[in-house]
Motif scaffolding. Structure first.
Motif, PDB file in Angstrom:
ATOM      1  N   ASP A   1       0.793  -1.155  -0.011  1.00  0.00           N
ATOM      2  CA  ASP A   1      -0.128   0.012   0.030  1.00  0.00           C
ATOM      3  C   ASP A   1       0.861   1.216  -0.092  1.00  0.00           C
ATOM      4  OD1 ASP A   1      -2.187  -1.725   0.302  1.00  0.00           O
ATOM      5  OD2 ASP A   1      -2.295  -1.489   2.383  1.00  0.00           O
ATOM      6  N   CYS A   2       1.966   0.882   0.519  1.00  0.00           N
ATOM      7  CA  CYS A   2       2.979   2.351   0.793  1.00  0.00           C
ATOM      8  C   CYS A   2       3.703   2.661  -0.616  1.00  0.00           C
ATOM      9  CB  CYS A   2       3.890   2.122   1.912  1.00  0.00           C
ATOM     10  SG  CYS A   2       4.769   0.518   1.877  1.00  0.00           S
ATOM     11  N   CYS A   3       4.061   1.849  -1.063  1.00  0.00           N
ATOM     12  CA  CYS A   3       5.127   1.895  -2.298  1.00  0.00           C
ATOM     13  C   CYS A   3       4.667   1.577  -3.682  1.00  0.00           C
ATOM     14  CB  CYS A   3       6.527   1.738  -1.822  1.00  0.00           C
ATOM     15  SG  CYS A   3       6.899   0.198  -1.652  1.00  0.00           S
ATOM     16  N   GLY A   4       3.690   0.691  -3.626  1.00  0.00           N
ATOM     17  CA  GLY A   4       3.019  -0.036  -4.956  1.00  0.00           C
ATOM     18  C   GLY A   4       3.950  -1.031  -5.460  1.00  0.00           C
ATOM     19  N   THR A   5       5.033  -1.562  -4.667  1.00  0.00           N
ATOM     20  CA  THR A   5       6.013  -2.674  -4.968  1.00  0.00           C
ATOM     21  C   THR A   5       5.331  -4.270  -5.026  1.00  0.00           C
ATOM     22  OG1 THR A   5       7.918  -1.464  -4.141  1.00  0.00           O
ATOM     23  CG2 THR A   5       8.185  -3.862  -4.363  1.00  0.00           C
TER      24      THR A   5
ATOM     25  N   LEU B   1       4.420 -10.177  11.252  1.00  0.00           N
ATOM     26  CA  LEU B   1       5.244 -10.411  12.370  1.00  0.00           C
ATOM     27  C   LEU B   1       6.918 -10.464  11.970  1.00  0.00           C
ATOM     28  CD1 LEU B   1       2.875 -13.181  14.268  1.00  0.00           C
ATOM     29  CD2 LEU B   1       3.472 -10.549  14.990  1.00  0.00           C
ATOM     30  N   VAL B   2       7.075 -11.201  10.902  1.00  0.00           N
ATOM     31  CA  VAL B   2       8.477 -11.222  10.723  1.00  0.00           C
ATOM     32  C   VAL B   2       8.964  -9.960  10.025  1.00  0.00           C
ATOM     33  CG1 VAL B   2      10.041 -12.158   9.003  1.00  0.00           C
ATOM     34  CG2 VAL B   2       8.678 -13.869   9.967  1.00  0.00           C
TER      35      VAL B   2
ATOM     36  N   ALA C   1       8.158   1.762   5.182  1.00  0.00           N
ATOM     37  CA  ALA C   1       7.063   2.221   5.984  1.00  0.00           C
ATOM     38  C   ALA C   1       6.214   1.451   6.877  1.00  0.00           C
ATOM     39  CB  ALA C   1       5.947   2.756   4.817  1.00  0.00           C
ATOM     40  N   LYS C   2       5.725   2.087   7.753  1.00  0.00           N
ATOM     41  CA  LYS C   2       4.744   1.118   8.781  1.00  0.00           C
ATOM     42  C   LYS C   2       3.724   0.580   8.193  1.00  0.00           C
ATOM     43  CE  LYS C   2       2.643   1.327  13.329  1.00  0.00           C
ATOM     44  NZ  LYS C   2       2.310   2.282  14.579  1.00  0.00           N
ATOM     45  N   VAL C   3       3.407  -0.633   8.166  1.00  0.00           N
ATOM     46  CA  VAL C   3       2.175  -1.597   7.586  1.00  0.00           C
ATOM     47  C   VAL C   3       1.289  -1.294   8.816  1.00  0.00           C
ATOM     48  CG1 VAL C   3       1.386  -3.634   6.668  1.00  0.00           C
ATOM     49  CG2 VAL C   3       3.708  -2.714   6.124  1.00  0.00           C
ATOM     50  N   THR C   4       0.128  -1.224   8.426  1.00  0.00           N
ATOM     51  CA  THR C   4      -1.128  -0.946   9.593  1.00  0.00           C
ATOM     52  C   THR C   4      -1.384  -2.569  10.172  1.00  0.00           C
ATOM     53  OG1 THR C   4      -3.383  -0.614   9.856  1.00  0.00           O
ATOM     54  CG2 THR C   4      -2.703  -1.202   8.011  1.00  0.00           C
TER      55      THR C   4
ATOM     56  N   ARG D   1       6.370  -3.451   9.017  1.00  0.00           N
ATOM     57  CA  ARG D   1       6.946  -2.594   8.249  1.00  0.00           C
ATOM     58  C   ARG D   1       7.308  -3.294   6.901  1.00  0.00           C
ATOM     59  NH1 ARG D   1       8.225   2.264  10.240  1.00  0.00           N
ATOM     60  NH2 ARG D   1       8.536   2.107  12.396  1.00  0.00           N
ATOM     61  N   CYS D   2       7.261  -2.327   6.022  1.00  0.00           N
ATOM     62  CA  CYS D   2       7.240  -2.671   4.521  1.00  0.00           C
ATOM     63  C   CYS D   2       8.723  -3.004   4.333  1.00  0.00           C
ATOM     64  CB  CYS D   2       6.733  -1.721   3.522  1.00  0.00           C
ATOM     65  SG  CYS D   2       7.153  -1.883   1.600  1.00  0.00           S
TER      66      CYS D   2
END
Length: 253
Positions: free
Chosen positions: A44-48, A62-63, A73-76, A67-68
């Motif tokens: 969602d953050c960078c489109g990768t 968890l792993v 970026a933080k992943v909700t 974060r992405c």
């Protein structure tokens, strides 16, 4: 619990994790008009484009420590929460159902309701693409399970839709503004296909109790609902439908 029952419960949990991931995908893409079946999953953050190991429900989040791995970026936490909700529904259905057929249909109901609740909570929208399949699956369940009949399901559909449609129409005429969304009567009718006409009052009671509890919780948290703030009723109908399906109409053994 027998070994077979334990294995089926574990299978229900694992299936629920996968379904929960798909539910989150649909809830995110459907309101945007994006393809659900063909587009690869992207961050969602960078489109990768995400690899398979980055899409393992709950475990990947968890792993990666929430974060992405591509942009940091933080992943909700919404993603693992919905996946766990899907697993919880699967386990609940397995434990509460007397037969394998009932367990499968109950899980299907729960996963559909989860998706509908998410979309309405996020977008104040109950699309026919979600509510009508719920109605159809309810009619199928009525023919597949021994304790339900197609007649009861059809009456539940008609009475459910008609009752909320009349409420919405009356409110609009008296107040000159909308009080219920156009999708609420359709959702209530679809839930009626599952619980039958006799279960509809219980669905409303549970829904109203859940709605009042939510408003009270907001007030206690010092975030009271503004007078003109819209409140999606769909998630509360979902709660009422789920509890009525599992435990039957209130006051009826």
């Amino acid at each position: 619990m027998t070994t077979l029952e334990a294995e089926l419960t574990v299978l229900a949990a694992l299936t629920g994790l996968i379904v929960g991931s798909f539910v989150n995908l649909v809830a995110t893409r459907l309101p945007k008009g994006e393809s659900i079946a063909w587009d690869r999953s992207r961050a969602d953050c960078c489109g990768t484009v995400l690899s398979a190991r980055e899409l393992v429900p709950v475990f990947s989040w968890l792993v990666q420590r929430g974060r992405c791995v591509h942009c940091g970026a933080k992943v909700t936490a919404r993603h693992p929460i919905i996946e766990l909700a899907g697993a919880g529904i699967g386990v609940w259905a397995a434990l509460a159902s007397p037969t394998l057929t009932a367990a499968i249909l109950t899980a299907l109901l729960g996963w559909q309701l989860l998706l509908i609740a998410l979309v309405d909570a996020d977008e104040l929208w109950l699309p026919d693409r979600l509510t009508l399949p719920l109605l159809v699956s309810g009619l199928i369940a009525a023919t597949a399970l021994p304790d339900t009949t197609l007649v009861d399901a059809l009456l539940g559909t008609v009475f459910g839709f008609a009752s909320l449609w009349l409420v919405a129409r009356t409110y609009r005429q008296l107040r000159a503004r909308e009080g219920l969304g156009g999708g609420d009567p359709i959702l209530f009718g679809a839930v009626g296909a599952w619980v039958g006409w006799i279960g509809l009052p219980s669905v409303l009671l549970w829904a109203c109790a859940a709605g009042l509890s939510w408003v009270a919780a907001r007030a206690l948290a010092r975030r009271p609902l503004a007078r003109d703030e819209p409140l999606p009723f769909g998630p509360f109908i979902v709660i009422g439908g789920w509890l009525t399906w599992l435990y039957g109409p209130i006051g009826i053994g």
